[in-house]
Design a protein around this motif. Structure first.
Motif, PDB file in Angstrom:
ATOM      1  N   PRO A 120     -25.623  -4.655  22.127  1.00  0.00           N
ATOM      2  CA  PRO A 120     -27.033  -4.543  21.738  1.00  0.00           C
ATOM      3  C   PRO A 120     -27.309  -5.154  20.370  1.00  0.00           C
ATOM      4  O   PRO A 120     -28.421  -5.591  20.090  1.00  0.00           O
ATOM      5  CB  PRO A 120     -27.273  -3.034  21.715  1.00  0.00           C
ATOM      6  N   VAL A 121     -26.289  -5.170  19.519  1.00  0.00           N
ATOM      7  CA  VAL A 121     -26.426  -5.728  18.163  1.00  0.00           C
ATOM      8  C   VAL A 121     -25.120  -6.404  17.800  1.00  0.00           C
ATOM      9  O   VAL A 121     -24.050  -5.866  18.087  1.00  0.00           O
ATOM     10  CB  VAL A 121     -26.694  -4.606  17.122  1.00  0.00           C
ATOM     11  N   THR A 122     -25.214  -7.579  17.204  1.00  0.00           N
ATOM     12  CA  THR A 122     -23.983  -8.247  16.777  1.00  0.00           C
ATOM     13  C   THR A 122     -24.121  -8.771  15.353  1.00  0.00           C
ATOM     14  O   THR A 122     -25.195  -9.254  14.968  1.00  0.00           O
ATOM     15  CB  THR A 122     -23.612  -9.415  17.717  1.00  0.00           C
ATOM     16  N   PRO A 123     -23.051  -8.687  14.562  1.00  0.00           N
ATOM     17  CA  PRO A 123     -23.094  -9.347  13.251  1.00  0.00           C
ATOM     18  C   PRO A 123     -22.884 -10.847  13.422  1.00  0.00           C
ATOM     19  O   PRO A 123     -22.752 -11.338  14.548  1.00  0.00           O
ATOM     20  CB  PRO A 123     -21.920  -8.706  12.512  1.00  0.00           C
ATOM     21  N   GLY A 124     -22.814 -11.564  12.324  1.00  0.00           N
ATOM     22  CA  GLY A 124     -22.677 -13.009  12.361  1.00  0.00           C
ATOM     23  C   GLY A 124     -21.258 -13.506  12.583  1.00  0.00           C
ATOM     24  O   GLY A 124     -20.983 -14.695  12.410  1.00  0.00           O
ATOM     25  N   THR A 125     -20.351 -12.628  12.936  1.00  0.00           N
ATOM     26  CA  THR A 125     -18.999 -13.032  13.312  1.00  0.00           C
ATOM     27  C   THR A 125     -18.540 -12.148  14.460  1.00  0.00           C
ATOM     28  O   THR A 125     -18.900 -10.970  14.495  1.00  0.00           O
ATOM     29  CB  THR A 125     -18.008 -12.916  12.128  1.00  0.00           C
ATOM     30  N   HIS A 126     -17.744 -12.728  15.382  1.00  0.00           N
ATOM     31  CA  HIS A 126     -17.256 -11.852  16.455  1.00  0.00           C
ATOM     32  C   HIS A 126     -15.840 -11.330  16.167  1.00  0.00           C
ATOM     33  O   HIS A 126     -15.271 -10.626  16.975  1.00  0.00           O
ATOM     34  CB  HIS A 126     -17.371 -12.481  17.842  1.00  0.00           C
ATOM     35  N   PHE A 127     -15.342 -11.670  14.969  1.00  0.00           N
ATOM     36  CA  PHE A 127     -14.019 -11.150  14.596  1.00  0.00           C
ATOM     37  C   PHE A 127     -14.148  -9.810  13.872  1.00  0.00           C
ATOM     38  O   PHE A 127     -13.713  -9.654  12.730  1.00  0.00           O
ATOM     39  CB  PHE A 127     -13.279 -12.170  13.729  1.00  0.00           C
ATOM     40  N   VAL A 128     -14.788  -8.868  14.513  1.00  0.00           N
ATOM     41  CA  VAL A 128     -14.900  -7.505  13.972  1.00  0.00           C
ATOM     42  C   VAL A 128     -14.506  -6.535  15.072  1.00  0.00           C
ATOM     43  O   VAL A 128     -14.509  -6.883  16.251  1.00  0.00           O
ATOM     44  CB  VAL A 128     -16.347  -7.182  13.507  1.00  0.00           C
ATOM     45  N   THR A 129     -14.172  -5.321  14.672  1.00  0.00           N
ATOM     46  CA  THR A 129     -13.856  -4.293  15.662  1.00  0.00           C
ATOM     47  C   THR A 129     -15.092  -3.417  15.887  1.00  0.00           C
ATOM     48  O   THR A 129     -15.981  -3.347  15.035  1.00  0.00           O
ATOM     49  CB  THR A 129     -12.732  -3.385  15.150  1.00  0.00           C
ATOM     50  N   VAL A 130     -15.101  -2.740  17.021  1.00  0.00           N
ATOM     51  CA  VAL A 130     -16.225  -1.843  17.292  1.00  0.00           C
ATOM     52  C   VAL A 130     -16.240  -0.709  16.261  1.00  0.00           C
ATOM     53  O   VAL A 130     -17.298  -0.291  15.795  1.00  0.00           O
ATOM     54  CB  VAL A 130     -16.161  -1.312  18.739  1.00  0.00           C
ATOM     55  N   GLY A 131     -15.064  -0.242  15.843  1.00  0.00           N
ATOM     56  CA  GLY A 131     -15.003   0.788  14.797  1.00  0.00           C
ATOM     57  C   GLY A 131     -15.671   0.310  13.519  1.00  0.00           C
ATOM     58  O   GLY A 131     -16.439   1.038  12.882  1.00  0.00           O
ATOM     59  N   GLY A 132     -15.413  -0.927  13.151  1.00  0.00           N
ATOM     60  CA  GLY A 132     -16.028  -1.507  11.950  1.00  0.00           C
ATOM     61  C   GLY A 132     -17.535  -1.664  12.117  1.00  0.00           C
ATOM     62  O   GLY A 132     -18.295  -1.519  11.153  1.00  0.00           O
ATOM     63  N   MET A 133     -17.972  -1.941  13.343  1.00  0.00           N
ATOM     64  CA  MET A 133     -19.414  -2.087  13.601  1.00  0.00           C
ATOM     65  C   MET A 133     -20.137  -0.754  13.430  1.00  0.00           C
ATOM     66  O   MET A 133     -21.275  -0.704  12.975  1.00  0.00           O
ATOM     67  CB  MET A 133     -19.641  -2.636  15.015  1.00  0.00           C
ATOM     68  N   VAL A 134     -19.461   0.337  13.803  1.00  0.00           N
ATOM     69  CA  VAL A 134     -20.062   1.660  13.623  1.00  0.00           C
ATOM     70  C   VAL A 134     -20.027   2.051  12.145  1.00  0.00           C
ATOM     71  O   VAL A 134     -21.022   2.496  11.578  1.00  0.00           O
ATOM     72  CB  VAL A 134     -19.307   2.720  14.463  1.00  0.00           C
ATOM     73  N   ALA A 135     -18.852   1.868  11.531  1.00  0.00           N
ATOM     74  CA  ALA A 135     -18.674   2.338  10.156  1.00  0.00           C
ATOM     75  C   ALA A 135     -19.620   1.625   9.184  1.00  0.00           C
ATOM     76  O   ALA A 135     -20.058   2.206   8.197  1.00  0.00           O
ATOM     77  CB  ALA A 135     -17.228   2.152   9.720  1.00  0.00           C
ATOM     78  N   ALA A 136     -19.934   0.342   9.466  1.00  0.00           N
ATOM     79  CA  ALA A 136     -20.874  -0.367   8.589  1.00  0.00           C
ATOM     80  C   ALA A 136     -22.292  -0.303   9.167  1.00  0.00           C
ATOM     81  O   ALA A 136     -23.231  -0.792   8.561  1.00  0.00           O
ATOM     82  CB  ALA A 136     -20.429  -1.820   8.415  1.00  0.00           C
ATOM     83  N   ASP A 137     -22.421   0.293  10.350  1.00  0.00           N
ATOM     84  CA  ASP A 137     -23.703   0.328  11.077  1.00  0.00           C
ATOM     85  C   ASP A 137     -24.354  -1.051  11.012  1.00  0.00           C
ATOM     86  O   ASP A 137     -25.463  -1.220  10.468  1.00  0.00           O
ATOM     87  CB  ASP A 137     -24.634   1.405  10.499  1.00  0.00           C
ATOM     88  N   ILE A 138     -23.668  -2.003  11.578  1.00  0.00           N
ATOM     89  CA  ILE A 138     -24.047  -3.403  11.384  1.00  0.00           C
ATOM     90  C   ILE A 138     -25.445  -3.711  11.973  1.00  0.00           C
ATOM     91  O   ILE A 138     -25.913  -3.040  12.886  1.00  0.00           O
ATOM     92  CB  ILE A 138     -22.986  -4.360  11.964  1.00  0.00           C
ATOM     93  N   HIS A 139     -26.035  -4.738  11.422  1.00  0.00           N
ATOM     94  CA  HIS A 139     -27.334  -5.218  11.891  1.00  0.00           C
ATOM     95  C   HIS A 139     -27.187  -6.684  12.246  1.00  0.00           C
ATOM     96  O   HIS A 139     -26.239  -7.341  11.804  1.00  0.00           O
ATOM     97  CB  HIS A 139     -28.377  -5.053  10.783  1.00  0.00           C
ATOM     98  N   GLY A 140     -28.133  -7.194  13.027  1.00  0.00           N
ATOM     99  CA  GLY A 140     -28.028  -8.592  13.430  1.00  0.00           C
ATOM    100  C   GLY A 140     -29.376  -9.282  13.414  1.00  0.00           C
ATOM    101  O   GLY A 140     -30.328  -8.791  12.801  1.00  0.00           O
ATOM    102  N   LYS A 141     -29.402 -10.417  14.108  1.00  0.00           N
ATOM    103  CA  LYS A 141     -30.621 -11.225  14.143  1.00  0.00           C
ATOM    104  C   LYS A 141     -31.767 -10.484  14.825  1.00  0.00           C
ATOM    105  O   LYS A 141     -32.899 -10.920  14.758  1.00  0.00           O
ATOM    106  CB  LYS A 141     -30.336 -12.509  14.923  1.00  0.00           C
TER     107      LYS A 141
END
Ligand SMILES: Cc1cc2nc3c(=O)[nH]c(=O)nc-3n(C[C@H](O)[C@H](O)[C@H](O)COP(=O)(O)OP(=O)(O)OC[C@H]3O[C@@H](n4cnc5c(N)ncnc54)[C@H](O)[C@@H]3O)c2cc1C
Ligand SMILES: NC(=O)c1ccc[n+]([C@@H]2O[C@H](COP(=O)([O-])OP(=O)(O)OC[C@H]3O[C@@H](n4cnc5c(N)ncnc54)[C@H](OP(=O)(O)O)[C@@H]3O)[C@@H](O)[C@H]2O)c1
Lengths: 463, 245
Positions: A120-141
């Motif tokens: 549903p949301v992706t940062p500007g790199t796909h070299f991240v883990t899902v854990g990191g996406m939660v912990a930083a509560d990442i946002h995208g375009k």
């Protein structure tokens, strides 16, 4: 705001050292910006629950720029999640996914795209883990329409400070909202369950256009956001005069089935940038030329085309380890959101400040954010975000201090996942939510067992 | 393929099982932690393995359980045409020299017990007219080297055994693939400094699957190790002494 004496800056080379096994071995650890470097006992195993038992922090693929994924100094145990990478459940009808925390986004995308689903949301790199996406509560375009990743998280399993393993969702625990954007400081994420987005095709329809100056960037971003789910601007903050802050605006949406090419996108493997360049190799004038070429090559006409989703979302991932171009000095990113309403004056002043500071902004991404989400301490709020890549030198601390003075004065805040230089007094002034978040944190971790180099630097944790 | 897989819970085995699942092979997992195996089974089912991925208990340290484990895998799959063994252990040379129990455990696991398991597996495959047996050995078994004397010796013995059964049973339909990885970044090697040409599990998995499909008797992976080992195999002992091998 008063500051202490300038922080001493001593860049050092990050050795390509392997993480240590359960017994532990001290290695040098760094984030994506390669600054700072901290020695730690990084342990890696498929059994993440096991290695988090006595770790002060868990880290993923280390794509946070600064010290968010580093333990405090002193050879502390830090767990690496990257081998905990199983896809535990996928419901092809509902799009609900459950993965181990080290599951990498690249694999998720390549798995889900052909099946009609996407994160549903992706940062500007796909070299991240899902854990990191939660912990930083990442946002995208798509932040202006979809919010942060945390909005789509249903629950997670996590080891909390007292060693217990709990399943946590928005109903049963205050810890849920404290963990979204909590930078790993509320517990070790072991598994994450979230809702994927249904997509009409695995291709992206993209439109891009030149924006000749900064005013148009603000206007067009806002306009574009009304029509398009994905928007972002790559701006040039090195150019001065009437063209200051000119940009390429990228807008995208998933292609309709009738527009999409017949086949599936082919996955390409990215070459690795082979060597670490000397620190002087990348100069401002080169970036000026690069930005100029990038801008002029596009041409004045609006470009419309179907693109590979990885080209659209992850243009920087075409070369692995591109951070080596900055050399051993490393680099940082200052990402700040200046709140709405978007007064042009405020943004103009920001630009002028960058200019006055002679900040070497080699890469800059401008994006409008939507409303604040569930995460108690997540970065985005309604306004405009500026992500500025800056090579580190003796002046960096001062540049960040001055930018933060401005951000505080304007009621904005910075993104911890990119930060390496923000001072505690600035962060506290930016984020009135901090006390509430700290309360939850202390309730679950009264002895302060969980910590990071970032939490010691910015939040005042004891090392 | 219908695959009985010992060692797919981690490392290169996990990566290889995933590649098999992605192309729709049927798989039954053998291993020592059933609860954990179920999670690996779910991973493989989600990735596309055909049917339910079975799990059955099998500890490489306990030879008594081997026959029952293979029988259970056969029940789960109906027919087994491929057996993969990537289970194995590594031990630090100094630690193994200092501790005779640890030494015994490593040698028994990697050599004696792996061979016992393979004997049962190849008998089962031959009974059905043949099949594929793929076993992970190591480049460390090619020459005696100071840092991996004992581990290398266990893998050298294993490689020779596998070459032997290939000679003996090939004509009866048994296709043996010996995998000789160089340094690969897995949990087993976490904590060691990766040398040049260090491989990734998924790259190994790609090479190994191709080799199994082709019936290739030996596969070096990453491929460059074939050439590295060609040199090392013929390196005169005096030179090895000189450069401190
Ligand atoms: C090129 C590039 C582009 C980026 N673009 C964006 C963007 O558009 N939007 C955005 O929001 N971010 C962006 N980022 C930042 C990145 O998405 C975040 O830093 C993300 O957290 C990195 O994930 P990781 O797996 O590498 O985590 P790491 O960098 O290893 O860790 C990041 C934080 O997450 C915590 N963490 C990681 N795993 C766990 C776990 N299992 N349990 C508990 N805590 C954990 C760590 O402790 C640390 O605080 C970008 C980064 C790069 C390099
Ligand atoms: N990594 C390298 O550089 C390298 C190089 C050359 C050769 N090899 C060989 O390649 C093979 C795979 O290595 P790897 O790096 O992928 O290792 P790994 O990540 O450590 O995985 C080892 C696997 O073996 C299983 N195993 C260990 N002991 C077992 C036992 N008693 N009973 C059942 N299963 C057991 C483990 O299962 P559990 O989940 O139960 O632990 C795990 O699935 C090994 O034979 C190794 O010797 C490795």
């Amino acid at each position: 705001m008063a500051h202490e004496t300038k922080k001493k800056f001593t860049p050092r080379l990050v050795k390509n050292a392997a993480p240590a096994k359960a017994s532990g071995r001290s290695v040098e650890l760094a984030g994506w910006g390669r600054y700072p470097i901290v020695r730690g006992n990084e342990r890696q195993s498929e059994d993440l629950a096991d290695i988090t038992r006595d770790a002060v922090l868990t880290r993923g693929l280390a794509r946070a720029y600064g010290d968010a994924s580093l333990p405090p100094a002193g050879d502390r145990n830090v767990a690496s999640s990257v081998l905990a990478d199983r896809l535990l459940a996928f419901n092809r009808n509902t799009g609900i996914v459950r993965v181990e925390a080290g599951f990498p986004l690249m694999r998720l995308n390549r798995f889900s795209l052909p099946r009609g689903w996407f994160t549903p949301v992706t940062p500007g790199t796909h070299f991240v883990t899902v854990g990191g996406m939660v912990a930083a509560d990442i946002h995208g375009k798509n932040h202006h329409v979809a919010g942060c990743f945390g909005e789509h998280v249903r629950s997670f399993k996590m080891r909390v400070a007292d060693g217990a393993i709990i399943e946590c969702n928005d109903e049963n625990h205050d810890l849920f909202r404290a963990t979204l954007g909590g930078m790993g400081l509320t517990g070790h994420l072991l598994e994450v369950e979230f809702q994927m987005e249904r997509i009409p095709s695995p291709w992206i329809w993209e439109e891009s256009e030149q924006l000749p100056n900064f005013e148009t960037v603000l206007e067009r971003l806002e306009d574009a956001g009304r029509e398009w789910p994905f928007t972002v601007c790559w701006s040039d903050f090195l150019v001065t005069g009437s063209n200051a802050g000119r940009a390429l605006l990228m807008k995208g949406r998933w292609a309709k089935p009738e527009e999409a090419p017949a086949g599936l996108p082919q996955w390409r493997s990215a070459p690795t940038f082979p060597i670490q360049l000397p620190s002087w190799a990348l100069q401002t004038w080169m970036m000026r030329i690069g930005n100029f070429l990038n801008y002029t090559k596009h041409g004045a006409a609006v470009r419309r085309h179907i693109v590979h989703p990885e080209t659209f979302y992850y243009p920087l991932d075409v070369i692995r380890e591109w951070n080596r171009v900055y050399g051993k000095r490393g680099f940082t990113q200052h990402q700040a959101v200046l709140p709405a309403p978007h007064t042009h004056r405020r943004h103009e002043q920001y630009l002028r400040l960058l200019h006055d500071l002679r900040a070497k902004v080699f890469l800059s991404v401008v994006k409008d954010c939507g409303d604040e989400g569930k995460g108690m301490i997540s970065f985005p709020k309604r306004g405009v975000s500026y992500a500025l890549d800056i090579p580190i030198d003796q002046g960096t601390q001062q540049v960040v201090d001055r930018l933060n003075d401005f951000v505080v004065a304007e009621g904005g805040r910075i993104y911890l996942a990119k930060d390496a230089f923000t001072r505690p007094e600035h962060f506290r002034a930016m984020d009135p939510r901090l006390d509430g978040w700290n309360e939850v944190r202390r309730k679950w971790d009264p002895e302060g067992r969980l910590k990071s180099a970032l939490s010691v630097r910015v939040l005042g944790d004891r090392a | 393929m219908n695959v009985a897989f010992l060692g797919a819970s981690k490392g290169m085995g996990r990566a290889l099982a995933r590649r098999m699942a992605e192309r729709g092979d049927r798989i039954c997992l053998l291993g020592r932690d059933l609860e954990d195996l179920k999670r690996s089974a779910a991973d493989l089912e989600n990735l596309g393995a055909t049917g339910e991925v079975g799990v059955t208990s099998c500890d490489l340290a306990d030879t008594k359980g081997f026959a029952a484990a293979l029988a259970a895998a056969k029940d789960a799959l109906g027919d087994i045409d491929t057996v993969v063994v990537s289970a194995g252990a590594f031990g630090d040379q100094e630690a193994l020299e200092a501790d005779s129990e640890a030494r015994d455990r490593l040698l028994t696991l990697n050599f004696t017990n792996t061979i016992h398991f393979c004997e049962l597996a190849r008998t089962m495959l031959l009974e059905r007219g043949g099949g594929r047996l793929c076993v992970f050995s190591s480049v460390a078994g090619e020459r005696g080297r100071k840092p991996v004397i004992l581990y290398g010796a266990s893998k050298a013995g294993l490689s020779y055994y596998l070459e032997g059964i290939d000679h003996k049973f090939h004509s009866q339909g048994l296709s043996v693939t010996v995998v000789k990885p160089g340094f690969v970044k897995t949990g087993m090697t976490a904590g060691l400094d990766p040398p040049p040409f260090a491989g990734e599990p998924d790259g190994v998995a790609r090479d190994v699957l191709k080799a199994i499909d082709r019936g290739q008797p030996v596969v070096y992976t990453p491929a460059i190790w074939q050439w590295v080992m060609l040199v090392i195999r013929y390196l005169p002992r005096a030179v090895m002494r000189r450069i401190g091998f």
